[in-house]
Scaffold this active site. Structure first.
Site, PDB file in Angstrom:
ATOM      1  N   ASP A  46       1.079   2.684 -10.555  1.00  0.00           N
ATOM      2  CA  ASP A  46       1.431   2.854 -11.968  1.00  0.00           C
ATOM      3  C   ASP A  46       1.688   1.473 -12.589  1.00  0.00           C
ATOM      4  O   ASP A  46       1.911   1.348 -13.794  1.00  0.00           O
ATOM      5  CB  ASP A  46       2.602   3.821 -12.166  1.00  0.00           C
ATOM      6  CG  ASP A  46       3.873   3.370 -11.484  1.00  0.00           C
ATOM      7  OD1 ASP A  46       3.847   2.348 -10.772  1.00  0.00           O
ATOM      8  OD2 ASP A  46       4.914   4.040 -11.663  1.00  0.00           O
ATOM      9  N   SER A  47       1.590   0.421 -11.763  1.00  0.00           N
ATOM     10  CA  SER A  47       1.594  -0.946 -12.284  1.00  0.00           C
ATOM     11  C   SER A  47       0.428  -1.138 -13.248  1.00  0.00           C
ATOM     12  O   SER A  47       0.364  -2.148 -13.951  1.00  0.00           O
ATOM     13  CB  SER A  47       1.481  -1.958 -11.135  1.00  0.00           C
ATOM     14  OG  SER A  47       0.381  -1.651 -10.299  1.00  0.00           O
ATOM     15  N   LYS A 114       2.286   8.414  -3.744  1.00  0.00           N
ATOM     16  CA  LYS A 114       3.484   7.593  -3.502  1.00  0.00           C
ATOM     17  C   LYS A 114       4.565   7.973  -4.514  1.00  0.00           C
ATOM     18  O   LYS A 114       4.284   8.096  -5.711  1.00  0.00           O
ATOM     19  CB  LYS A 114       3.154   6.100  -3.608  1.00  0.00           C
ATOM     20  CG  LYS A 114       4.390   5.209  -3.471  1.00  0.00           C
ATOM     21  CD  LYS A 114       4.049   3.773  -3.136  1.00  0.00           C
ATOM     22  CE  LYS A 114       3.549   2.953  -4.304  1.00  0.00           C
ATOM     23  NZ  LYS A 114       4.501   2.810  -5.420  1.00  0.00           N
ATOM     24  N   GLU A 116       8.642   7.066  -5.743  1.00  0.00           N
ATOM     25  CA  GLU A 116       9.696   6.039  -5.675  1.00  0.00           C
ATOM     26  C   GLU A 116      11.054   6.675  -5.403  1.00  0.00           C
ATOM     27  O   GLU A 116      11.364   7.750  -5.927  1.00  0.00           O
ATOM     28  CB  GLU A 116       9.761   5.264  -6.992  1.00  0.00           C
ATOM     29  CG  GLU A 116       8.544   4.393  -7.232  1.00  0.00           C
ATOM     30  CD  GLU A 116       8.675   3.527  -8.485  1.00  0.00           C
ATOM     31  OE1 GLU A 116       9.768   3.486  -9.104  1.00  0.00           O
ATOM     32  OE2 GLU A 116       7.672   2.889  -8.846  1.00  0.00           O
ATOM     33  N   GLU A 183      10.005  -3.085  -1.755  1.00  0.00           N
ATOM     34  CA  GLU A 183       9.711  -4.033  -2.839  1.00  0.00           C
ATOM     35  C   GLU A 183      10.935  -4.891  -3.157  1.00  0.00           C
ATOM     36  O   GLU A 183      12.040  -4.359  -3.368  1.00  0.00           O
ATOM     37  CB  GLU A 183       9.256  -3.272  -4.104  1.00  0.00           C
ATOM     38  CG  GLU A 183       8.973  -4.227  -5.267  1.00  0.00           C
ATOM     39  CD  GLU A 183       8.142  -3.630  -6.394  1.00  0.00           C
ATOM     40  OE1 GLU A 183       7.655  -2.490  -6.255  1.00  0.00           O
ATOM     41  OE2 GLU A 183       7.976  -4.323  -7.413  1.00  0.00           O
TER      42      GLU A 183
HETATM   43  O1  KIV Z   1       2.585   0.362  -8.897  1.00  0.00           O
HETATM   44  C1  KIV Z   1       2.295  -0.431  -7.989  1.00  0.00           C
HETATM   45  O2  KIV Z   1       1.324  -1.174  -8.054  1.00  0.00           O
HETATM   46  C2  KIV Z   1       3.159  -0.442  -6.801  1.00  0.00           C
HETATM   47  C3  KIV Z   1       2.950  -1.536  -5.804  1.00  0.00           C
HETATM   48  C4  KIV Z   1       3.114  -2.857  -6.357  1.00  0.00           C
HETATM   49  C5  KIV Z   1       3.706  -1.309  -4.568  1.00  0.00           C
HETATM   50  O3  KIV Z   1       3.981   0.404  -6.672  1.00  0.00           O
END
Ligand code: KIV
Length: 275
Positions: A46-47, A114, A116, A183
């Site tokens: 989500d980055s 994934k 969080e 992280e």
């Molecule tokens: O959103 C993302 O890219 C991430 C990674 C940097 C671990 O969660």
């Protein structure tokens, strides 16, 4: 290492002490480049809110955004394990919506999701796993909780916070995650957590003692970004390469050098006569 990367392969890599290389990707072209270069895991993170869209944080990313980018990335990935982030509030409301949302990302081509955090999330992890969807954890600096954490800052520096991170890692492992992102965690703490877990840890700003590393692909390539954390190492300066190519194209367009014959079409004589 050849052949499709599976969860089993990642776990074997940890057992053998082989480091796992992971990167993010948000579109077809980069996914293809990163996959053929040989990383073991590709994350549609989500980055993308920050790296792809220029937002200040990841909070505006929606499930629809994640579905769109996962669909594009899927087309470029053959070998790496493809993981997609569940975005802000897509897994907190209740287990039922979490399952529906995780299922959507899987149907777009992700092989795992994934999530969080740990508090209030571990039970959801179990439910998603029960539906047959592999889950990756993410603790330490969890960008979706940026306001609660008070900014993008290192986590687990004090003894109590460090202990909480160890507990969270063990709780998530017990819940069944196949791997955990650590992280922005001090390197010694990340190494100690990695030593306590059977599942591989993937570090970002968490030192060399993790079982693998991940970076945002745009950062590694030196593309423009509104934040550059200390842990980012630029392996290329794509900004200069792109700008250089664009300037050359502009110069050649303005001077009439482009397009030349090689890059133009010619009419057939019969066609010319008809005009
Ligand atoms: O959103 C993302 O890219 C991430 C990674 C940097 C671990 O969660």
């Amino acid at each position: 290492m050849t052949g499709k990367i599976t969860l089993g392969r990642l776990s074997q890599m940890k057992e053998k002490g082989e480091k796992i290389a992971a990167l993010t990707a948000y579109d077809y072209s980069f996914a293809k480049l990163v996959d053929t270069a040989g990383v073991e895991m590709i994350l549609v993170g989500d980055s993308l809110g920050m790296a792809f869209r220029g937002d200040d944080n990841t909070l505006k990313v929606t499930l629809e955004d994640m579905a769109y980018h996962t669909r594009a990335v899927r087309k470029g990935v053959e070998r790496a394990l493809l993981v997609a982030d569940m975005p802000f509030l897509s897994y907190h409301i209740n287990v039922e919506t979490a399952l529906i949302n995780a299922g959507r990302l899987i149907s777009e081509g992700a092989e795992a999701v994934k999530l969080e955090g740990c508090d209030g999330v571990a039970e959801t992890v179990k439910a998603v796993l029960q539906a047959g969807i592999p889950v990756m954890g993410h603790i330490g600096l969890t960008p979706q909780s940026i306001h609660k954490l008070g900014g993008f800052r290192i986590q687990g520096r004090q003894a109590e916070a460090a202990k909480k991170l160890v507990d969270e890692a063990l709780t998530l492992e017990r819940a069944g995650v196949f791997s955990i992102v650590l992280e922005c965690v001090p390197a010694d703490l990340a190494e100690s957590i990695s030593g306590k877990l059977r599942v591989p840890t993937i570090g970002i700003g968490a030192g060399a003692g993790c079982d693998g590393q991940i970076l945002v692909v745009n950062d590694l390539l030196g593309m423009p970004s509104n934040v550059t954390p200390k842990f980012v190492k630029k392996y290329a300066d794509l900004s200069s390469v792109v700008q250089g190519a664009v300037r050359e194209y502009m110069d050649e367009t303005k001077s009439g050098k482009f397009p030349d014959e090689e890059h133009s079409y010619t009419s057939t004589p019969r066609h010319l006569k008809a005009i």
